[in-house]
Design an enzyme around this catalytic site. Structure first.
Site, short mmCIF file in Angstrom:
data_model
loop_
_atom_site.label_atom_id
_atom_site.label_comp_id
_atom_site.label_asym_id
_atom_site.label_seq_id
_atom_site.Cartn_x
_atom_site.Cartn_y
_atom_site.Cartn_z
N THR A 114 -7.79 10.18 0.51
CA THR A 114 -8.01 11.06 -0.66
C THR A 114 -6.90 11.31 -1.63
O THR A 114 -5.89 10.36 -1.65
CB THR A 114 -8.35 12.36 0.04
OG1 THR A 114 -7.29 12.88 0.64
CG2 THR A 114 -9.97 12.46 0.36
N THR B 155 1.01 -0.99 0.10
CA THR B 155 0.19 0.13 -0.07
C THR B 155 0.88 1.18 0.02
O THR B 155 1.10 1.87 -1.09
CB THR B 155 -1.06 -0.05 1.12
OG1 THR B 155 -0.13 -0.12 2.33
CG2 THR B 155 -2.14 -1.05 1.03
N THR C 171 1.48 -9.55 11.81
CA THR C 171 1.76 -8.19 11.42
C THR C 171 0.75 -7.85 10.16
O THR C 171 -0.10 -8.75 9.96
CB THR C 171 3.23 -7.91 10.94
OG1 THR C 171 3.21 -6.60 10.85
CG2 THR C 171 3.52 -8.65 9.63
#
Lengths: 394, 394
Positions: free
Chosen positions: A394, A140, A177
């Site tokens: 956003t 990510t 994790t």
């Protein structure tokens, strides 16, 4: 990096992320069923894929994992329904039973997973025998893929262990994790596989902190398909010890990679507490230091503000005698003692600044109370952490 | 703002700070001895002025407090010796016994206090009947003075309570807060004064977090000199309740001022947990939310990332049912519900962004489990927090 025998991996872009070029779904598959060890977050709020896996793994066996990034599928209205659809899509693609497929998700919490795009696009995925593409697709805010491997010879057979994981924010693991998947061709009984995973988790992933936030999606899975041909490990013998050590090597490497790539981080912080009465005491102290916002900000500023180290130890909850504590900062550039017997000692600010300007910094603490020790890992707190997390959605 | 009857305050520049224009020593004096209530940090590492006060206050009585900023006098080689010298310098200046003087210090940890400059320059201090100068002199990274007052009529006598305090980093109080001094002309028995202070501390200062770091120097002192002329409060009667409520008004105001002026903060965050089973449960949950680095960074970015609110509740350690939880964000600009029964609900991103752009933001959580509630205060996490703490010593 090649997968262990019988494992295949791949990734594709399904359209979960706004970024239309980066892959957002990874798939890992074993040609034969695996024994699976699993640890999950202790967060009371748990994501649906995690709850689904607990159900799927009642017989401790699975053959594949599908992982999506860009959406955590946690606290979402149709979370469980969508997790099951993701599981079924992978099962259909692989032509295996849905209860052989595990599911993991990472990304924003509370937003509906657009599972249709996985159902529609999964067919474009190609499985191969390298892991990099899958390691990349589960990222990510990570800036690099996190991969580690080890090989151990058991009864003349070469056994491989290969792991991938992702960080890099909401990292203060408590059981697993964020997401870690470890593949091995070792033949090992499920109970022992689970034991090896749990013991190592407590000594590796659970000793990392990026920001003190324990995720809703934490999960670490280890899949053992037995294709290395070693005699199945069924008791805590020498083979078990060797396997567990090799697994620890992989898990510790992944844990350190997570800390080093913490959101916005510019440096890895390793805190070693030595000569403690007990390992637990040393762990509580070291974890408090790597978790302290003020210690982390000081490291960002190359500031040898060791008072914050003692302060963090002091509120950690662990008992110790402050009047015995020595503190030193070390890196590739050298070592400087800043505190002896709980009091400041004169030191070269120039040397300290040089030491703290390196990418990897050690905080060395000696309690002078006993023979136990513990190491924990963290990172500095930077403008970029605030920036990344100020507009994450956003 | 005028001090209560019989109290005098002042400040001067002694040269502890590098900044040569800002006052760094404050003195508070009562014309008659006071009953003193005191709460201190639970940090295992304690600053020497705190240890000295514990000794001085064995008879619960004092007449003055000297406070220096710029140096915490904690973990310093001659810490106790220098705290005693600071105490003696104030006693000499005021012509009272040293055991009537309390000492407090705030600033960098582990650096020797240059006590000589206090001894040499204290004579330039002028005592008056206003508090602003003292409130200013105890500031470190605070951007504003923190002052609050209340008046209560007890048996026909007007009783005043006036408090000052400082934040604004290393704030996660556990007993007292960084430094707070509360003056009252109320006549009250020491045991009841201490009880009022302790109960209120747990409901005010101990519900604030700026950065999760509990200081080595936390201290809250309340000095009651009895000059208001009310009948001395000796039992938990109506006068006691009125006094305790007025004291709470002052302490809560100071606590909120600390949160609002947290290091680098751009906004005050108030988290209210309602319909909890127990107040303790509500407090643990609210404190986890205002302490979460990720919730704080989201507030900085005006990002209605409520998943982080649920996540922080989930790892707080408190038990609750995630499937019952409602979450809303509110401010002067309006209110928007973002989560109902643990799942995301559609909401206007424009309205949410407008609400979160205000200076004071409420996070409203309803557990739907009972009748207890709790409010905690914090602030956002900003670039400036990192900047201030990256080079705090230099």
């Amino acid at each position: 990096m090649e997968t262990p025998q019988g494992f295949y991996a791949g990734a594709c872009h399904c359209g979960i992320r706004k970024n239309q070029t980066k892959n957002d779904v990874a798939l890992i598959y074993s040609s034969v069923p695996c024994q699976v060890g699993a640890v999950y977050t202790k967060n009371v709020v748990k994501a649906d894929p995690l709850l689904l896996n607990k159900e799927t793994l009642k017989n401790h066996e699975a053959q594949a994992v599908i992982v999506n990034s860009g959406n955590a599928n946690a606290c979402a209205l149709h979370g469980m329904e969508n997790a099951i659809r993701e599981q079924k899509a992978a099962a259909k693609f692989l032509d295996i039973a849905p209860d052989q497929v595990l599911v993991a998700s990472t990304g924003v919490i509370g937003v509906e997973l657009p599972v249709e795009c996985i159902e529609e696009n999964l067919s474009s995925l190609q499985l191969g025998t390298t892991i990099e593409e899958a390691a990349n697709a589960i990222m990510t805010t990570d800036t690099t893929e996190k991969i580690a491997e080890a090989t151990v010879v058991l009864d003349g057979k070469s056994v491989r262990i290969l792991g991938i994981c992702k960080g890099s924010g909401m990292i203060h693991p408590n059981m697993g994790t964020m997401l870690a998947f470890i593949l091995t061709d070792c033949a090992i009984d499920h109970t022992l596989l689970q034991k090896a995973l749990l013991d190592n988790t407590n000594q590796t992933f659970n000793r990392v902190s990026v920001d003190g936030d324990t995720s809703t999606n934490d999960m670490c899975l280890v899949m053992a398909n037995g294709l290395a041909g070693n005699p199945t490990i069924v008791k805590e013998d020498e083979s078990f010890v060797l396997f567990q050590q090799a697994l620890k090597t992989v898990m510790e490497s992944l844990a350190v990679q997570i800390a080093k790539d913490g959101e916005g981080a510019s440096r890895l912080i390793t805190c070693r507490v030595k000569e403690a009465k007990e390992e637990d005491q040393a762990e509580t102290l070291a974890k408090a230091v790597v978790s302290s916002s003020l210690c982390k900000a000081a490291m960002f500023g190359h500031d040898a503000n060791w008072g914050r180290v003692l302060c963090a130890m002091g509120y950690s909850g662990a008992e110790f005698d402050p009047a015995l504590v020595d503190v030193a900062f070390a890196s590739a550039c050298g070592c400087v003692k800043v505190c002896a017997q709980g009091k400041g000692v004169p030191f070269s600010e120039e040397l300290a600044a040089a030491i703290l300007s390196e990418d990897e910094i050690d905080i060395e603490i000696n309690l002078h109370e006993g023979n136990a020790e513990c190491t924990c890992w963290g990172c500095d707190l930077t403008y970029d952490y605030v920036k990344i997390n100020g507009d994450y959605r956003t």
